[in-house]
Scaffold this motif. Structure first.
Motif, PDB file in Angstrom:
ATOM      1  N   THR A  40      85.270 -68.276 -66.653  1.00 33.56           N
ATOM      2  CA  THR A  40      85.117 -67.391 -65.483  1.00 33.56           C
ATOM      3  C   THR A  40      84.543 -65.517 -66.032  1.00 33.56           C
ATOM      4  OG1 THR A  40      87.111 -67.896 -64.307  1.00 33.56           O
ATOM      5  CG2 THR A  40      85.953 -66.019 -63.503  1.00 33.56           C
ATOM      6  N   LEU A  41      83.245 -65.666 -65.884  1.00 33.54           N
ATOM      7  CA  LEU A  41      83.060 -64.063 -65.845  1.00 33.54           C
ATOM      8  C   LEU A  41      82.429 -63.139 -64.864  1.00 33.54           C
ATOM      9  CD1 LEU A  41      78.762 -65.929 -67.312  1.00 33.54           C
ATOM     10  CD2 LEU A  41      81.158 -65.991 -69.147  1.00 33.54           C
ATOM     11  N   CYS A  42      82.843 -61.695 -65.063  1.00 37.87           N
ATOM     12  CA  CYS A  42      82.710 -60.859 -64.730  1.00 37.87           C
ATOM     13  C   CYS A  42      81.171 -61.005 -63.637  1.00 37.87           C
ATOM     14  CB  CYS A  42      82.466 -59.465 -65.298  1.00 37.87           C
ATOM     15  SG  CYS A  42      82.444 -58.343 -64.654  1.00 37.87           S
ATOM     16  N   CYS A  45      78.906 -57.939 -65.105  1.00 37.19           N
ATOM     17  CA  CYS A  45      78.519 -57.394 -66.286  1.00 37.19           C
ATOM     18  C   CYS A  45      78.507 -58.877 -67.049  1.00 37.19           C
ATOM     19  CB  CYS A  45      78.690 -56.583 -67.012  1.00 37.19           C
ATOM     20  SG  CYS A  45      80.911 -57.345 -67.504  1.00 37.19           S
ATOM     21  N   GLN A  46      78.613 -60.122 -66.526  1.00 41.59           N
ATOM     22  CA  GLN A  46      78.660 -61.465 -67.018  1.00 41.59           C
ATOM     23  C   GLN A  46      79.418 -61.361 -67.875  1.00 41.59           C
ATOM     24  OE1 GLN A  46      77.072 -63.377 -65.237  1.00 41.59           O
ATOM     25  NE2 GLN A  46      77.199 -61.939 -63.159  1.00 41.59           N
ATOM     26  N   GLU A  47      80.595 -60.615 -68.616  1.00 41.01           N
ATOM     27  CA  GLU A  47      81.410 -60.539 -69.789  1.00 41.01           C
ATOM     28  C   GLU A  47      82.802 -62.031 -69.014  1.00 41.01           C
ATOM     29  OE1 GLU A  47      81.512 -59.671 -73.190  1.00 41.01           O
ATOM     30  OE2 GLU A  47      79.651 -58.791 -72.420  1.00 41.01           O
ATOM     31  N   VAL A  48      82.645 -62.749 -70.486  1.00 43.99           N
ATOM     32  CA  VAL A  48      84.160 -63.752 -69.728  1.00 43.99           C
ATOM     33  C   VAL A  48      85.228 -62.587 -69.588  1.00 43.99           C
ATOM     34  CG1 VAL A  48      85.343 -64.926 -70.999  1.00 43.99           C
ATOM     35  CG2 VAL A  48      83.296 -65.096 -71.637  1.00 43.99           C
ATOM     36  N   CYS A  54      87.935 -56.486 -65.271  1.00 43.14           N
ATOM     37  CA  CYS A  54      87.233 -56.835 -66.790  1.00 43.14           C
ATOM     38  C   CYS A  54      87.276 -56.071 -68.279  1.00 43.14           C
ATOM     39  CB  CYS A  54      85.575 -56.519 -66.330  1.00 43.14           C
ATOM     40  SG  CYS A  54      83.853 -56.720 -67.815  1.00 43.14           S
ATOM     41  N   SER A  61      87.842 -58.638 -60.198  1.00 44.70           N
ATOM     42  CA  SER A  61      87.575 -59.434 -60.200  1.00 44.70           C
ATOM     43  C   SER A  61      87.872 -60.174 -58.914  1.00 44.70           C
ATOM     44  CB  SER A  61      87.892 -60.509 -60.908  1.00 44.70           C
ATOM     45  OG  SER A  61      89.279 -60.600 -61.239  1.00 44.70           O
TER      46      SER A  61
END
Length: 207
Positions: A40-42, A45-48, A54, A61
């Motif tokens: 699952t990504l944030c 910011c698209q970080e894991v 995050c 989330s």
């Protein structure tokens, strides 16, 4: 089933507190099962995501993501030319050598001129001088009070415009105030420029 978080809050979630988000004592960190799909990504910011919050940007989330407002596009400017009877009557009342011979035009269609480039000249065309201003007030019908080069609209680096009167014979007004010679005056959407015997130029800007 309810649980108590380390801060003393009652929570319906037995892993994370509904109030403060702390991990409930005894709850094991969630982990993706072997062979599961992509992590699952944030959404920000698209970080894991390894947790509810995050580790990079701190986004919750479980909270809704508010989409960013679209960036405003460039403003399109135009000058709308018309005849103003009230201004004409004021000019006649103020008098002048040619006031008695002036007549308000019975028909003067509204005209629109786009503002583009570095400058837009306002005046009357002159064959002898070989000049044709971008906003030519010497026709349909000609305004006798307008100089050959009466005023200039100058484009600025930020996309706005300023008005300059380089020294016209009869002067220029911006929103009812005289424009001083060679003094730039910023113009905005809805501003009204009066010049000559009856000319009104309304500045329009739209994104």
């Amino acid at each position: 089933m309810t649980a108590i978080c380390p801060q003393g809050h009652t929570s319906g979630d037995d892993e994370y507190c509904d109030t403060c988000g702390d991990r409930i004592a005894g709850a094991a960190p969630s982990s993706a099962p072997s062979g599961s799909s992509a992590p699952t990504l944030c959404p920000v910011c698209q970080e894991v995501l390894a947790d509810r919050y995050c580790e990079v940007c701190g986004h919750d989330s479980l909270a809704a993501v508010v989409p960013a407002a679209p960036a405003a596009g460039p403003v399109t400017w135009e000058a709308v030319v018309s005849a103003d009877r009230a201004y004409f009557e004021k000019v006649i009342a103020d008098g002048g050598p040619d006031a008695a011979a002036m007549m308000f035009p019975p028909y003067c269609p509204e005209r629109s001129f786009p503002l583009s480039g570095q400058q837009v000249r306002i005046g009357r065309a002159s064959r002898s001088r070989g000049t044709v201003p971008e906003i030519d007030l010497g026709s349909a019908p000609p305004d006798p009070g307008v100089s050959h080069l009466h005023a200039v609209l100058l484009g600025q680096d930020d996309g706005t415009w300023v008005l300059v009167d380089p020294g016209s014979a009869n002067g220029t007004q911006l929103n009812g105030r005289p424009v001083h010679e060679n003094t730039p005056e910023p113009v905005r959407d809805g501003d009204r420029i009066h010049l000559g015997a009856w000319t009104l130029i309304t500045i329009r800007g739209s994104a």
